[in-house]
Motif scaffolding. Structure first.
Motif, mmCIF file in Angstrom:
data_model
loop_
_atom_site.group_PDB
_atom_site.id
_atom_site.type_symbol
_atom_site.label_atom_id
_atom_site.label_comp_id
_atom_site.label_asym_id
_atom_site.label_seq_id
_atom_site.Cartn_x
_atom_site.Cartn_y
_atom_site.Cartn_z
ATOM 1 N N ARG A 80 0.826 -1.200 0.000
ATOM 2 C CA ARG A 80 0.000 0.000 0.000
ATOM 3 C C ARG A 80 0.864 1.254 0.000
ATOM 4 O O ARG A 80 0.556 2.234 -0.680
ATOM 5 N N GLY A 81 1.964 1.210 0.758
ATOM 6 C CA GLY A 81 2.872 2.353 0.768
ATOM 7 C C GLY A 81 3.451 2.626 -0.606
ATOM 8 O O GLY A 81 3.623 3.774 -1.020
ATOM 9 N N TYR A 82 3.736 1.539 -1.329
ATOM 10 C CA TYR A 82 4.250 1.678 -2.686
ATOM 11 C C TYR A 82 3.203 2.343 -3.586
ATOM 12 O O TYR A 82 3.503 3.258 -4.362
ATOM 13 N N LEU A 83 1.936 1.891 -3.440
ATOM 14 C CA LEU A 83 0.857 2.473 -4.231
ATOM 15 C C LEU A 83 0.602 3.925 -3.843
ATOM 16 O O LEU A 83 0.393 4.793 -4.694
ATOM 17 N N ASP A 84 0.654 4.211 -2.544
ATOM 18 C CA ASP A 84 0.426 5.576 -2.077
ATOM 19 C C ASP A 84 1.455 6.539 -2.655
ATOM 20 O O ASP A 84 1.138 7.690 -2.967
ATOM 21 N N ARG A 85 2.689 6.054 -2.793
ATOM 22 C CA ARG A 85 3.735 6.919 -3.343
ATOM 23 C C ARG A 85 3.379 7.348 -4.767
ATOM 24 O O ARG A 85 3.490 8.513 -5.121
ATOM 25 N N PHE A 86 2.878 6.384 -5.560
ATOM 26 C CA PHE A 86 2.493 6.715 -6.922
ATOM 27 C C PHE A 86 1.232 7.559 -6.950
ATOM 28 O O PHE A 86 1.043 8.396 -7.823
ATOM 29 N N ILE A 88 0.390 9.811 -4.730
ATOM 30 C CA ILE A 88 0.823 11.177 -4.420
ATOM 31 C C ILE A 88 1.467 11.811 -5.643
ATOM 32 O O ILE A 88 1.213 12.970 -5.984
ATOM 33 N N GLU A 89 2.302 11.021 -6.336
ATOM 34 C CA GLU A 89 2.959 11.547 -7.529
ATOM 35 C C GLU A 89 1.938 11.848 -8.625
ATOM 36 O O GLU A 89 2.046 12.855 -9.337
ATOM 37 N N ALA A 90 0.940 10.955 -8.743
ATOM 38 C CA ALA A 90 -0.101 11.173 -9.753
ATOM 39 C C ALA A 90 -0.905 12.434 -9.458
ATOM 40 O O ALA A 90 -1.219 13.223 -10.354
ATOM 41 N N LEU A 91 -1.232 12.634 -8.174
ATOM 42 C CA LEU A 91 -1.971 13.842 -7.796
ATOM 43 C C LEU A 91 -1.145 15.093 -8.057
ATOM 44 O O LEU A 91 -1.666 16.120 -8.513
ATOM 45 N N ALA A 92 0.150 15.004 -7.769
ATOM 46 C CA ALA A 92 1.025 16.156 -8.005
ATOM 47 C C ALA A 92 1.091 16.472 -9.501
ATOM 48 O O ALA A 92 1.041 17.640 -9.909
ATOM 49 N N GLY A 93 1.174 15.403 -10.312
ATOM 50 C CA GLY A 93 1.205 15.610 -11.753
ATOM 51 C C GLY A 93 -0.101 16.186 -12.264
ATOM 52 O O GLY A 93 -0.117 17.076 -13.126
ATOM 53 N N PHE A 94 -1.223 15.686 -11.715
ATOM 54 C CA PHE A 94 -2.528 16.200 -12.105
ATOM 55 C C PHE A 94 -2.672 17.670 -11.726
ATOM 56 O O PHE A 94 -3.168 18.488 -12.495
#
Length: 270
Positions: A80-86, A88-94
């Motif tokens: 889940r931590g691995y998924l959360d990292r992506f 967060i990155e996806a939200l930042a990119g959005f």
């Protein structure tokens, strides 16, 4: 650690293993119980459990003569931590993309506000086949052009539209005098007609073609008996100083809206 996480996602890529994992997420189960719920053999279930265990997604314990499997909380937490990292990155990119779009829209709106509008567009739909709609507009132009729109010194007797490239649209007075205020630039029945607007901001005939605007009228068949007419009066800034008055005049109620309203009225009850 990255290899572990990748193995976890790979392990869940198989639909049968996902089904096993989902059942174990509900509660701990033995191999026999899992095999009873799935259309595969006990040995096959054991093989899938081994893959899930190697990926640290499930763990097992011995209960008497059987082994009971359950979800590995630690492994799942790391996944889940691995998924959360992506996430967060996806939200930042959005967020970056949206902010850029907003910036571009503001720039475009600012440019639009600072750039004078040099085009006037109007649309009307008539209940008539496209051929008739085109013919009425060109052959019957004088039937809907307001007679009060007159640059002659006498009253207008008729307005004529010469149906050819190089022809004119002109008013003929009751004394025979003529005012040629437009030139036919394109004539493609029943789809298109383009003519110049040779009228200056001072309400006089403009003799310099470089200082005239143009009007494009397109006829679009919506059905066999209905036609949409799209009128675009463009390059209004070519009229030079005071061109805005030309734009405002043709866009106002007594301009193209009046022409098109009277034009559409010719089809009423037909």
């Amino acid at each position: 650690m990255e290899t572990y996480r990748t193995d976890g996602w790979t392990a869940l890529g198989d639909p049968v293993r996902r089904a096993i994992f989902e059942r174990l997420a509900e509660r701990a189960r033995a191999v026999g119980e899992l095999a009873g719920d799935l259309p595969i053999s006990r040995p096959a279930v054991s093989q899938h459990l081994k893959v899930l265990k190697d990926a640290r997604l499930v763990t097992d314990r011995k209960e008497g003569t059987r082994r009971v499997y359950q979800v590995d909380p630690e492994g799942l937490a790391q996944m889940r931590g691995y998924l959360d990292r992506f996430w967060i990155e996806a939200l930042a990119g959005f967020k970056t993309t949206v902010e850029q779009q907003i910036k571009e829209e503001r720039t475009m709106n600012s440019q639009a506000m600072s750039t004078p509008r040099t085009v006037v567009r109007h649309t009307v739909t008539v209940e008539a086949p496209i051929e008739r709609a085109f013919a009425v507009f060109t052959e019957g132009f004088g039937r809907f052009k307001p007679r009060e729109h007159n640059m002659l010194k006498v009253e207008i007797a008729e307005t004529l539209f010469e149906p050819r490239v190089g022809g004119h649209i002109y008013d003929r007075g009751v004394d025979g005098s003529e005012c040629r205020w437009a030139r036919v630039l394109a004539f493609e029945p029943p789809n298109l007609v383009v003519f110049s607007w040779d009228i200056s901001p001072h309400w006089q005939v403009e003799t310099d073609p470089a200082k005239t605007s143009e009007v494009e009228v397109r006829f679009i068949a919506e059905t066999a008996s209905r036609t949409r007419i799209e009128l675009e009066h463009r390059h209004l800034d070519r009229h030079g100083a005071g061109w805005e008055s030309v734009r405002d005049g043709v866009a106002a109620d007594q301009g193209w809206p009046l022409y098109l309203d009277r034009y559409a009225g010719l089809f009423a009850g037909s």
